[in-house]
Design a protein around this motif. Structure first.
Motif, PDB file in Angstrom:
ATOM      1  N   SER A  65     -10.986  58.976 105.374  1.00  0.00           N
ATOM      2  CA  SER A  65      -9.536  58.651 104.736  1.00  0.00           C
ATOM      3  C   SER A  65      -8.539  59.927 105.014  1.00  0.00           C
ATOM      4  O   SER A  65      -7.644  60.161 104.421  1.00  0.00           O
ATOM      5  CB  SER A  65      -9.857  58.542 103.369  1.00  0.00           C
ATOM      6  OG  SER A  65     -10.290  59.745 102.564  1.00  0.00           O
ATOM      7  N   THR A  66      -9.165  60.644 105.935  1.00  0.00           N
ATOM      8  CA  THR A  66      -8.523  62.217 106.360  1.00  0.00           C
ATOM      9  C   THR A  66      -8.628  62.340 107.768  1.00  0.00           C
ATOM     10  O   THR A  66      -9.495  62.058 108.522  1.00  0.00           O
ATOM     11  CB  THR A  66      -8.932  63.347 105.659  1.00  0.00           C
ATOM     12  OG1 THR A  66     -10.188  63.760 105.884  1.00  0.00           O
ATOM     13  CG2 THR A  66      -8.551  63.209 103.950  1.00  0.00           C
ATOM     14  N   GLY A  67      -7.564  62.986 108.390  1.00  0.00           N
ATOM     15  CA  GLY A  67      -7.765  63.547 109.579  1.00  0.00           C
ATOM     16  C   GLY A  67      -7.764  62.284 110.657  1.00  0.00           C
ATOM     17  O   GLY A  67      -7.286  61.140 110.631  1.00  0.00           O
ATOM     18  N   GLY A  68      -8.813  62.545 111.774  1.00  0.00           N
ATOM     19  CA  GLY A  68      -8.959  61.724 112.849  1.00  0.00           C
ATOM     20  C   GLY A  68      -9.744  60.420 112.385  1.00  0.00           C
ATOM     21  O   GLY A  68      -9.700  59.137 112.985  1.00  0.00           O
ATOM     22  N   GLY A  69     -10.650  60.535 111.109  1.00  0.00           N
ATOM     23  CA  GLY A  69     -11.282  59.360 110.641  1.00  0.00           C
ATOM     24  C   GLY A  69     -10.542  58.422 109.756  1.00  0.00           C
ATOM     25  O   GLY A  69     -10.991  57.240 109.401  1.00  0.00           O
ATOM     26  N   LEU A  70      -9.181  58.714 109.585  1.00  0.00           N
ATOM     27  CA  LEU A  70      -8.536  57.855 108.658  1.00  0.00           C
ATOM     28  C   LEU A  70      -8.259  56.385 109.471  1.00  0.00           C
ATOM     29  O   LEU A  70      -8.349  55.420 108.750  1.00  0.00           O
ATOM     30  CB  LEU A  70      -6.870  58.383 108.665  1.00  0.00           C
ATOM     31  CG  LEU A  70      -6.000  57.681 107.836  1.00  0.00           C
ATOM     32  CD1 LEU A  70      -6.571  57.356 106.587  1.00  0.00           C
ATOM     33  CD2 LEU A  70      -4.581  58.521 107.710  1.00  0.00           C
ATOM     34  N   VAL A  71      -8.254  56.239 110.716  1.00  0.00           N
ATOM     35  CA  VAL A  71      -8.093  55.130 111.546  1.00  0.00           C
ATOM     36  C   VAL A  71      -9.458  54.221 111.038  1.00  0.00           C
ATOM     37  O   VAL A  71      -9.285  53.080 110.943  1.00  0.00           O
ATOM     38  CB  VAL A  71      -8.212  55.162 113.289  1.00  0.00           C
ATOM     39  CG1 VAL A  71      -8.054  54.003 113.733  1.00  0.00           C
ATOM     40  CG2 VAL A  71      -6.881  56.105 113.502  1.00  0.00           C
ATOM     41  N   ILE A  72     -10.590  54.821 111.048  1.00  0.00           N
ATOM     42  CA  ILE A  72     -11.635  54.066 110.808  1.00  0.00           C
ATOM     43  C   ILE A  72     -11.646  53.550 109.487  1.00  0.00           C
ATOM     44  O   ILE A  72     -12.173  52.514 109.101  1.00  0.00           O
ATOM     45  CB  ILE A  72     -13.193  55.061 110.921  1.00  0.00           C
ATOM     46  CG1 ILE A  72     -12.927  55.568 112.226  1.00  0.00           C
ATOM     47  CG2 ILE A  72     -14.149  54.292 110.635  1.00  0.00           C
ATOM     48  CD1 ILE A  72     -13.250  54.676 113.311  1.00  0.00           C
ATOM     49  N   GLY A  73     -11.168  54.322 108.331  1.00  0.00           N
ATOM     50  CA  GLY A  73     -11.133  53.928 106.981  1.00  0.00           C
ATOM     51  C   GLY A  73     -10.131  52.837 106.963  1.00  0.00           C
ATOM     52  O   GLY A  73     -10.515  51.655 106.099  1.00  0.00           O
ATOM     53  N   ALA A 133      -2.508  55.848  98.262  1.00  0.00           N
ATOM     54  CA  ALA A 133      -1.731  54.627  98.818  1.00  0.00           C
ATOM     55  C   ALA A 133      -1.002  55.021  99.965  1.00  0.00           C
ATOM     56  O   ALA A 133      -0.674  54.128 100.810  1.00  0.00           O
ATOM     57  CB  ALA A 133      -0.877  54.256  97.704  1.00  0.00           C
ATOM     58  N   ILE A 134      -0.391  56.243 100.203  1.00  0.00           N
ATOM     59  CA  ILE A 134       0.492  56.605 101.185  1.00  0.00           C
ATOM     60  C   ILE A 134      -0.206  56.408 102.503  1.00  0.00           C
ATOM     61  O   ILE A 134       0.148  55.956 103.335  1.00  0.00           O
ATOM     62  CB  ILE A 134       1.019  58.072 101.117  1.00  0.00           C
ATOM     63  CG1 ILE A 134       1.805  58.121  99.861  1.00  0.00           C
ATOM     64  CG2 ILE A 134       1.769  58.560 102.284  1.00  0.00           C
ATOM     65  CD1 ILE A 134       2.500  59.272  99.351  1.00  0.00           C
ATOM     66  N   SER A 135      -1.683  56.761 102.378  1.00  0.00           N
ATOM     67  CA  SER A 135      -2.315  56.591 103.963  1.00  0.00           C
ATOM     68  C   SER A 135      -2.739  55.268 103.923  1.00  0.00           C
ATOM     69  O   SER A 135      -3.176  54.779 105.386  1.00  0.00           O
ATOM     70  CB  SER A 135      -3.545  57.568 103.665  1.00  0.00           C
ATOM     71  OG  SER A 135      -3.498  58.831 103.354  1.00  0.00           O
ATOM     72  N   PHE A 136      -2.617  54.249 103.111  1.00  0.00           N
ATOM     73  CA  PHE A 136      -3.237  52.765 103.298  1.00  0.00           C
ATOM     74  C   PHE A 136      -2.117  52.011 102.887  1.00  0.00           C
ATOM     75  O   PHE A 136      -2.418  50.963 102.245  1.00  0.00           O
ATOM     76  CB  PHE A 136      -4.412  52.637 102.451  1.00  0.00           C
ATOM     77  CG  PHE A 136      -5.693  53.342 102.905  1.00  0.00           C
ATOM     78  CD1 PHE A 136      -6.545  52.844 104.002  1.00  0.00           C
ATOM     79  CD2 PHE A 136      -5.710  54.604 102.443  1.00  0.00           C
ATOM     80  CE1 PHE A 136      -7.525  53.578 104.316  1.00  0.00           C
ATOM     81  CE2 PHE A 136      -6.857  55.485 102.866  1.00  0.00           C
ATOM     82  CZ  PHE A 136      -7.779  55.014 103.676  1.00  0.00           C
TER      83      PHE A 136
END
Length: 567
Positions: A65-73, A133-136
């Motif tokens: 849920s942060t950084g480069g792994g946010l795309v995976i989440g 919520a902002i990230s998703f």
């Protein structure tokens, strides 16, 4: 199943140790296998616990849920939503086939196929998503749309609208197209109308009206031009303010947004126009509602039964609209429609169109066809004057001073207009008897119609004032001015025009009347004083009434003399 849940959790933890390019495929396979398990192996509570563990470890963990792994989440959350929807739809199709084959074998039904289970899963996902919520944002919008569809299928209209209201449409973190905004606004408006909240629905329809002209094909050309003319400045301001946000939107959000299924612009346009007609109807703006309903009844893309319902709604709204020239034009259009004779309202429609007086039994029959808001009670009102609270008929029955319902007001105004086609003039007491109101109430209705230009006429209260001062009861007289019927001039708000009879100086109705008219005409021509004209008209009316009274007396005397001779 504690062992199965622990096994699923351990699998998630093992996937977390894999590189980024392998984690997504592993998460997708895990959630797909989990949701496909039958309810006999994985019950509702175990499924919800397992899905909650998937959200914690695969979506909202610090790694994903942060950084480069946010795309995976984000993609893991999209996989959860996609497989839940896909498996439920596939099971729904299978269930329908089984119903046709009369097969009751439900052992293989997955727990996610249950609507309550799917609703709880979506609500849990949105609750865990709230802190991030902002990230998703994109995934949250998809989850809310799916949850709103579930609530809509359960006819929980207001809750479905509340879920859609939380979708961020003006965020600076992603690009939201006008097509998507329009679909959300129109859907919210439809849900609020079903939930009997037309005030809130009107607010979101107004928001939709500001962007609908930016969606090609949503409106016919005439609507497109009207909307562009009304909203041109606001659209330019909003586009200038949002240009920087659009440039900064991420490519991932754009790609995700393009995958969303949006309704056809023409379908959205029809839904918008129908919702607008329903809002006008609920706001008692029946003239506008009748026009919108009638236009929609000609759209070939709409089902034939729905078009018949819209035509019926157009007829009902036109009958309830305020009596006047605008309603007359709408009624004429509906009467020319070859489909209206098949409607149950056709009898009263034809009578209203021909300006015939509508009787109480006909009103009662029409009332059975109306919706609750069309027969809603009006705010209590009292007639003006000191005696308004104690008015009564000769037999002691209390008289009404104002219409009591929306239907009552429409029928009273129509009957007043009908009286103008039958009479040259009528006392306010007689008009009140015709429309079942007190003289004061009838005067109030007629005065409003004259002021609004819906009735041509003027009210003479001189006789009423004179008789009131002498202690007797007077009610005044309402004079109708009909240019088509009598060739008289147009009326004004005050009713201060002379008729052709006054300008020509009499019509030969009697020796006394003609003398007064000629004398007054000379005075009017010389002085041009409008007060003199109306004084002359009053004198002429007195002369006419006196001449008629003398004629009646002479006839009575002749009959008495003949009777005495015969005796």
């Amino acid at each position: 199943m504690p062992s199965a849940l622990d096994s699923f959790t351990s699998q998630l933890q093992h996937v977390a140790t894999q590189p980024n390019n392998a984690r997504l495929a592993a998460y997708d396979s895990l959630i797909s296998d989990l949701l496909q398990q039958s309810s006999s192996k994985l019950n509702r509570m175990d499924l919800l616990k397992a899905s909650s563990a998937f959200l914690r470890h695969a979506v909202f963990s610090d790694q994903n849920s942060t950084g480069g792994g946010l795309v995976i989440g984000r993609q893991a959350l999209t996989a959860l939503e996609y497989h839940a929807s896909r498996i439920a739809e596939e099971h729904e199709l299978q269930r329908r086939d089984k119903d046709r084959m009369q097969d009751d074998d439900d052992d293989s039904t997955p727990a996610i196929a249950d609507r309550d289970t799917r609703r709880q899963l979506l609500e849990d996902a949105l609750e865990q998503l709230q802190p991030k919520a902002i990230s998703f944002e994109e995934q949250a919008s998809s989850l809310r749309m799916q949850l709103a569809s579930l609530l809509e299928s359960e006819e929980d209209w207001n809750e479905a609208a509340r879920v859609l209201l939380a979708i961020p449409l003006d965020s600076g973190h992603r690009n939201v197209s006008d097509h998507f905004k329009l679909s959300i606004y129109v859907r919210i408006a439809r849900l609020l109308l079903e939930g009997d909240d037309p005030v809130a629905a009107d607010m979101y329809l107004k928001r939709a009206s500001m962007i609908i002209h930016n969606v090609p094909g949503a409106l016919p050309s005439q609507y497109q031009q009207q909307q562009q003319q009304q909203e041109q400045e606001q659209a330019a301001a909003s586009s200038a303010a949002g240009s920087d946000d659009v440039a900064e939107a991420s490519s991932a959000s754009v790609a995700s947004s393009s995958k969303q299924k949006l309704e056809d612009p023409k379908v959205l346009g029809l839904q918008y126009r129908l919702s607008q007609a329903r809002v006008y109807d609920s706001q008692r703006r029946f003239s506008e509602a009748a026009i919108r309903y009638h236009e929609l009844s000609y759209v070939a893309e709409i089902d034939e039964d729905d078009r018949a319902m819209m035509l019926s709604a157009a007829v009902t709204a036109s009958i309830l609209s305020p009596a006047g020239p605008q309603r007359a034009r709408t009624l004429a259009t509906l009467m020319r429609d070859e489909r209206t004779p098949s409607l149950p309202q056709y009898t009263i429609l034809s009578k209203v169109f021909l300006d015939r007086v509508i009787r109480p039994d006909e009103i009662a029959s029409f009332e059975k066809l109306l919706s609750p808001h069309q027969i809603a009670r009006l705010a209590p009102s009292s007639a003006p004057g000191p005696a308004s609270s104690s008015s009564a008929t000769a037999d002691g029955k209390a008289m009404r001073h104002a219409p009591s319902t929306v239907l009552d007001r429409a029928m009273i105004e129509h009957n007043v207009l009908s009286a103008s086609r039958l009479y040259d003039n009528i006392t306010l007491a007689g008009l009140g008897a015709l429309v079942d109101l007190s003289p004061e109430g009838a005067e109030d209705i007629a005065r409003k119609m004259i002021m609004q230009g819906r009735l041509k006429g003027w009210i003479d209260q001189v006789g009423s004032l004179s008789t009131t001062q002498t202690g007797s009861q007077g009610s005044g007289v309402l004079f109708f001015i009909d240019q088509d019927r009598r060739g008289e001039g147009e009326t004004t708000a005050g009713g201060l025009e002379a008729t052709k009879m006054e300008n020509s100086g009499g019509d030969g109705s009697g020796g006394g009347a003609g003398g007064v008219g000629e004398e007054g005409a000379g005075a009017g021509a010389s002085s041009g004083d409008i007060d003199t004209k109306w004084t002359r008209r009053w004198d002429q009316q007195i002369a006419q009434v006196t001449g008629a009274l003398e004629d009646v007396c002479q006839r009575i005397n002749r009959v008495s003399a003949t009777t005495s001779i015969a005796a």
